[in-house]
Motif scaffolding. Structure first.
Motif, short mmCIF file in Angstrom:
data_model
loop_
_atom_site.label_atom_id
_atom_site.label_comp_id
_atom_site.label_asym_id
_atom_site.label_seq_id
_atom_site.Cartn_x
_atom_site.Cartn_y
_atom_site.Cartn_z
N PRO A 65 -1.48 20.89 -6.67
CA PRO A 65 -1.57 19.76 -8.08
C PRO A 65 -1.68 18.41 -7.20
N PHE A 66 -1.15 18.16 -5.91
CA PHE A 66 -1.59 16.92 -5.31
C PHE A 66 -2.64 16.82 -4.82
N VAL A 67 -3.15 17.85 -4.12
CA VAL A 67 -4.25 17.71 -3.43
C VAL A 67 -5.66 17.82 -4.25
N VAL A 68 -5.36 18.52 -5.43
CA VAL A 68 -6.84 18.32 -6.24
C VAL A 68 -7.02 17.21 -7.18
N GLN A 69 -5.93 16.32 -7.18
CA GLN A 69 -5.94 14.92 -7.53
C GLN A 69 -7.30 14.35 -6.99
N ARG A 70 -7.32 14.51 -5.59
CA ARG A 70 -8.22 13.76 -4.92
C ARG A 70 -9.57 14.30 -4.98
N LEU A 71 -9.94 15.46 -5.91
CA LEU A 71 -11.16 15.71 -6.22
C LEU A 71 -11.89 14.50 -7.01
N CYS A 72 -11.15 13.96 -7.91
CA CYS A 72 -11.72 12.93 -8.81
C CYS A 72 -10.92 11.67 -8.87
N GLY A 73 -11.77 10.47 -9.12
CA GLY A 73 -11.17 9.15 -9.04
C GLY A 73 -11.01 8.73 -10.42
N ILE A 74 -11.69 9.46 -11.37
CA ILE A 74 -11.32 9.08 -13.11
C ILE A 74 -10.46 9.94 -13.81
N CYS A 75 -10.44 11.24 -13.18
CA CYS A 75 -9.54 12.07 -14.06
C CYS A 75 -8.62 12.95 -12.95
N PRO A 76 -8.05 12.32 -12.19
CA PRO A 76 -7.08 12.74 -11.22
C PRO A 76 -5.98 13.69 -11.93
N VAL A 77 -5.33 13.18 -13.04
CA VAL A 77 -4.31 13.71 -13.73
C VAL A 77 -4.63 15.06 -14.40
N SER A 78 -5.95 14.98 -14.74
CA SER A 78 -6.35 16.21 -15.54
C SER A 78 -6.41 17.38 -14.48
N HIS A 79 -6.98 17.11 -13.30
CA HIS A 79 -6.80 17.93 -12.22
C HIS A 79 -5.37 18.52 -11.89
N GLN A 80 -4.57 17.50 -11.63
CA GLN A 80 -3.00 17.51 -11.32
C GLN A 80 -2.67 18.64 -12.50
N LEU A 81 -2.75 18.58 -13.72
CA LEU A 81 -1.99 19.17 -14.84
C LEU A 81 -2.58 20.58 -15.14
N ALA A 82 -3.97 20.65 -14.49
CA ALA A 82 -4.54 22.18 -14.86
C ALA A 82 -3.86 22.70 -13.76
N ALA A 83 -3.77 22.42 -12.61
CA ALA A 83 -3.36 23.06 -11.60
C ALA A 83 -1.85 23.26 -11.61
N ALA A 84 -1.20 22.36 -11.99
CA ALA A 84 0.12 22.40 -12.36
C ALA A 84 0.36 23.65 -13.27
N LYS A 85 -0.29 23.93 -14.50
CA LYS A 85 -0.12 24.82 -15.33
C LYS A 85 -0.38 26.24 -14.31
N ALA A 86 -1.30 26.27 -13.71
CA ALA A 86 -1.54 27.44 -12.82
C ALA A 86 -0.42 27.81 -11.99
N VAL A 87 0.21 26.64 -11.41
CA VAL A 87 1.19 27.12 -10.42
C VAL A 87 2.69 27.36 -11.05
N ASP A 88 2.77 27.06 -12.36
CA ASP A 88 3.82 27.40 -13.24
C ASP A 88 3.81 28.81 -13.36
N GLN A 89 2.66 29.31 -13.60
CA GLN A 89 2.26 31.01 -13.54
C GLN A 89 2.77 31.59 -12.21
N LEU A 90 1.98 31.09 -10.99
CA LEU A 90 2.67 31.51 -9.88
C LEU A 90 3.89 31.46 -9.49
N VAL A 91 4.82 30.75 -10.01
CA VAL A 91 6.37 30.71 -9.86
C VAL A 91 6.83 31.53 -10.80
N GLY A 92 6.26 31.91 -11.87
CA GLY A 92 6.71 32.72 -12.95
C GLY A 92 7.57 31.93 -13.80
#
Lengths: 488, 174
Positions: A65-92
């Motif tokens: 979630p932190f690394v993907v923020q660096r993909l975008c200077g305009i919507c880093p939060v969107s990347h962080q949140l999408a990744a965070a939702k995926a990581v929630d699933q990874l940890v059950g």
């Protein structure tokens, strides 16, 4: 669906415009002409758009979630949140605490509000207010500050407010750390809540004005209605009741006719729904709805899609504006490409109202932020409605918890075919012979800007973003060349 | 507010584009005592709302990566300029100063631009070794001038509008 013109059998010529200004990153447009100087195909090349998945591979999933923020200077939060939702699933983790869930939503509304404000007030409004053919020197934020300082400052303040929310929740302006697997890592203090709450009424008022201005402009200018207009399918998340939903919901797709193609689709099954076509001339893929096939299955995402797709907006002022918007469509969907701006401001209003509602919710300052992790899973898929449209993050991890495979479908990719279709429509209408003009360039840019593509968060290092326009024939000869501000 | 604003901008996820934020991060870390007289800011790019961060400053120091300047760095005085370089998601510091004048109806604070030479800007890359050397040279300059000593920074810029201080050595040479 727009019918693609059949190419003339004679050799086409190519018009190249490179790169596009006022769009994030580098872009190049090739216009393929037939012998009669009609544009039979537009190709929008995005040269920086690659490497995301590789960038993420091999990293521990907790970092993602932190690394993907660096993909975008305009919507880093969107990347962080999408990744965070995926990581929630990874940890059950299936369900967050009420406080964590609401903090994430608040963060997302702040992000969408500031991004939409940037887009309308600073990028689109100079075109819409001054006219597409007006002086280039005037048609920018400086011109807007001169002619309409109050309007421009409202944009500044809206941006600032959205960023204050992000800073309050993540602790930093950029690359703040907010999400953790299964929740959030920092509570919102009462003082922060009160500060944000104190400013929200003004924010709602400015958004209302922006919606009204957009409606007025769009209705008043008939030439805007079919500017780059195309008939398309629409895809977005919606809530359980069919309401506009930016953070979490099921996928809904509508055909151009308004008929629902699918609804309430669990986004974790997106692989059964979408395919991504690769074309040799583009780094960016072309997603399509598998059930409709490659030719007819392309779709649009983003504000126009979301406001068309939903049955209602769950905040009263925005819902009232959605109804007006749909009334303009006279019972059908609104396909006007420039209506993206109008829809975008309706969403900004919804964000402002939602922010007020969340800040008034006692859960928002709660201290229960994380739920215990469950059984680890090998795959996680997070989907969110980012400012520019539906954003997919899909990760697979190995036994060590390292990212083995990643797949990201960003909204600009989803809009890829649609942007090409809109560009073709605009170019065919405004290109005159083999002469490139500032006017044509800006008309093309206006069409692209409606989608607000984020072309991969390119570097902006000084000296790396020239604007050049070239007209090239099939023999590689430059027939005409244009740089920003005049002929080279 | 007041004192000096050191504003590094760039995308830390794109190789040497990180030079601006990296300068600010290291400067702040290595000089915690300077915080009374200077504020450090980082962002991915400059945008119009940053005018609100410029108010009341004695001096603005913008720090950015540069793909073409003479290594290791160049320091220049900059002025408000209306230009056509506005892109969707980034403004030049000169354009930001111009926007400041428009918004507040007065001159912007004096401003310097420190351009640090970078070489690679690909997604996911870390700082190039030469860029890192250039960064250290730039930090050494900050130490020589005094991290938060706005007066000394300004004096060094007196009478010069372009490339007032260039680094002493080239990372490419070394």
């Amino acid at each position: 669906m727009t019918q693609q013109q059949k190419p003339d059998s004679s050799t086409p010529r190519r018009v190249t415009i490179d790169p596009v200004s006022r769009v994030e990153g580098h872009g190049r447009i090739s216009l393929l002409l037939d012998a009669n100087n009609h544009v039979h195909e537009a190709r929008f090349h995005i040269v920086e758009f690659r490497g995301f998945e590789k960038f993420i591979q091999g990293r521990p999933y907790r970092e993602v979630p932190f690394v993907v923020q660096r993909l975008c200077g305009i919507c880093p939060v969107s990347h962080q949140l999408a990744a965070a939702k995926a990581v929630d699933q990874l940890v059950g983790v299936e369900v967050l605490t009420p406080t964590a869930f609401k903090l994430r939503r608040l963060l997302h509304f702040g992000q969408v509000l500031q991004s939409h404000s940037l887009h309308f007030f600073h990028l689109a409004s100079p075109d819409l207010l001054f006219g597409f053919g007006s002086d280039v020197a005037q048609r920018n934020i400086a011109g807007l500050l001169e002619s309409s300082p109050e309007l421009a400052m409202k944009g500044v303040r809206l941006r600032k407010y959205g960023q204050q929310i992000i800073e309050a929740i993540t602790g930093k302006r950029i690359h703040g750390v907010a999400t953790v697997p299964g929740g959030m890592n920092k509570a919102l203090t009462m003082a922060q809540r009160d500060t944000l709450l104190a400013g929200v009424k003004d924010v709602i008022g400015w958004c209302q004005e922006a919606v009204a201005l957009n409606e007025q402009i769009h209705r008043a200018h008939a030439e805007n209605h079919d500017f780059g207009a195309i008939q398309s399918n629409f895809l977005s998340l919606t809530g359980d009741g069919g309401e506009l939903e930016l953070y979490h919901g099921g996928l809904r797709a509508r055909a151009a006719s308004g008929d629902i193609i699918l609804d309430g689709f669990d986004y974790r099954g997106y692989g059964e729904l979408l395919r991504e076509e690769v074309r040799p001339w583009s780094y960016m893929k072309f997603p399509f709805l598998l059930s409709l096939g490659q030719k007819s299955g392309w779709y649009r995402v983003g504000p126009l899609s979301r406001v068309n797709n939903c049955d209602m907006i769950p905040t009263p002022l925005a819902e009232e504006q959605r109804r007006r918007f749909r009334d303009y469509g006279q019972g059908g969907l609104v396909h006007d490409t420039l209506a993206y701006h109008w829809a975008r401001m309706i969403e900004a209003l919804h964000c402002a109202e939602s922010i007020e509602r969340l800040l008034a919710d006692t859960d928002i300052t709660g201290s229960e932020l994380v739920v215990p992790e469950g059984q680890r899973r090998r795959e996680g898929i997070g989907v969110i409605e980012a400012p520019r449209g539906t954003l997919f993050h899909h990760y697979r991890i190995d036994d060590e918890g390292l990212i083995e495979k990643a797949n990201l479908i960003v909204s600009t990719t989803s809009n890829n075919q649609a942007m090409n279709e809109s560009l073709r429509a605009v170019a065919d209408r405004y290109l005159d012979g083999q002469t490139l003009t500032e006017g044509l360039l800006n008309h093309l840019e206006v069409a692209i800007r409606a989608y607000d593509p984020c072309l991969s968060c390119a570097t902006h290092a000084l000296g790396r973003m020239p604007l050049q326009v070239e007209l090239v024939d099939t023999a590689g000869q430059i027939v005409d060349r244009l740089t920003k501000g005049g002929k080279a | 507010m007041g004192g000096m604003l050191v504003f590094g901008y760039g995308n830390p996820g794109r190789g040497d584009d990180a030079l601006g934020p990296a300068f600010v991060e290291r400067l702040a870390r290595e000089n915690p005592d300077a915080a009374d007289n200077a504020e450090y800011l980082s962002d991915m790019q400059l945008q119009v709302e940053h005018v609100t961060d410029l108010c009341g400053r004695q001096l603005l120091l913008f720090v950015d990566a540069d793909a073409a300047c003479q290594p290791p760095f160049q320091l220049s005085r900059i002025h408000a300029e209306r230009d056509t370089s506005y892109t969707s998601h980034a403004m030049t510091p000169q354009a930001l100063l111009y926007a400041f004048c428009q918004v507040y109806g007065r001159k912007a604070p004096p401003a310097l631009l420190l351009r640090i030479r970078g070489y690679g800007f690909d997604l996911g890359e870390s700082l190039d070794a030469r860029a890192d050397t250039n960064l250290r040279e730039a930090l050494a300059l900050a130490s020589r001038l005094g991290v938060a000593d706005a007066q000394r920074w300004q004096q060094s810029a007196c009478g010069h509008d372009d490339a007032i201080i260039a680094g002493r050595g080239s990372a490419e040479d070394g």
